[in-house]
Design a protein around this motif. Sequence first.
Motif, PDB file in Angstrom:
ATOM      1  N   UNK A  18      58.678  40.409  64.950  1.00 51.02           N
ATOM      2  CA  UNK A  18      58.498  41.823  64.624  1.00 51.02           C
ATOM      3  C   UNK A  18      59.230  42.188  63.337  1.00 51.02           C
ATOM      4  N   UNK A  19      60.376  41.531  63.056  1.00 48.24           N
ATOM      5  CA  UNK A  19      61.079  41.789  61.804  1.00 48.24           C
ATOM      6  C   UNK A  19      60.338  41.155  60.629  1.00 48.24           C
ATOM      7  N   UNK A  20      59.840  39.943  60.813  1.00 50.30           N
ATOM      8  CA  UNK A  20      59.081  39.279  59.750  1.00 50.30           C
ATOM      9  C   UNK A  20      57.832  40.089  59.404  1.00 50.30           C
ATOM     10  N   UNK A  21      57.152  40.613  60.424  1.00 49.92           N
ATOM     11  CA  UNK A  21      55.950  41.421  60.196  1.00 49.92           C
ATOM     12  C   UNK A  21      56.286  42.710  59.449  1.00 49.92           C
ATOM     13  N   UNK A  22      57.407  43.338  59.806  1.00 52.12           N
ATOM     14  CA  UNK A  22      57.830  44.565  59.126  1.00 52.12           C
ATOM     15  C   UNK A  22      58.137  44.275  57.658  1.00 52.12           C
ATOM     16  N   UNK A  23      58.815  43.159  57.387  1.00 51.97           N
ATOM     17  CA  UNK A  23      59.128  42.768  56.008  1.00 51.97           C
ATOM     18  C   UNK A  23      57.842  42.547  55.231  1.00 51.97           C
TER      19      UNK A  23
END
Length: 151
Positions: free
Chosen positions: A127-132
């Motif tokens: 979810x953090x990688x997708x947000x980035x």
Amino acid sequence: MLVEREGKLLSEAQMQLFHWHCAHVEYATAADIHSLSARNWAADDENAFEGEHCLLRQGYRALALGLAKGLDVRIGAEVSEIKTRDDGCQVALKDGRTFNGDMVLVTLPLGVLKKGTVKFTPPLPNWKKEAIDKLGFGLLNKVVLAFERKF
């Protein structure tokens, strides 16, 4: 682009005002207006600081130096890996040096996070990688001129 209001085209003056506003939004966000979200435009307004805006005459460097007093801050130290464990964390630099601590505050620029040049162990959650990946950024330069007297 044709802009209508109640079925009528806007006047030339109204269109000029509309284009001025679009340019102002692009300037304020450092992004093309077509890449911005109208739905989420003011989503963070409730988190904004109250009060007047201010200008740091010596620049943000003075603020950073004040906040860094008593801390071991390394300028120009290129990070290659950030490891977190149950007993703390380790930051590895490109030159081979490592630093251990109880915690690490990561303030990497979005461009560095997008490139993936810093390895995270364990890897960042999806979810953090997708947000980035979804976040965008642009270039914004501001120039402030300070004069000794008003004119």
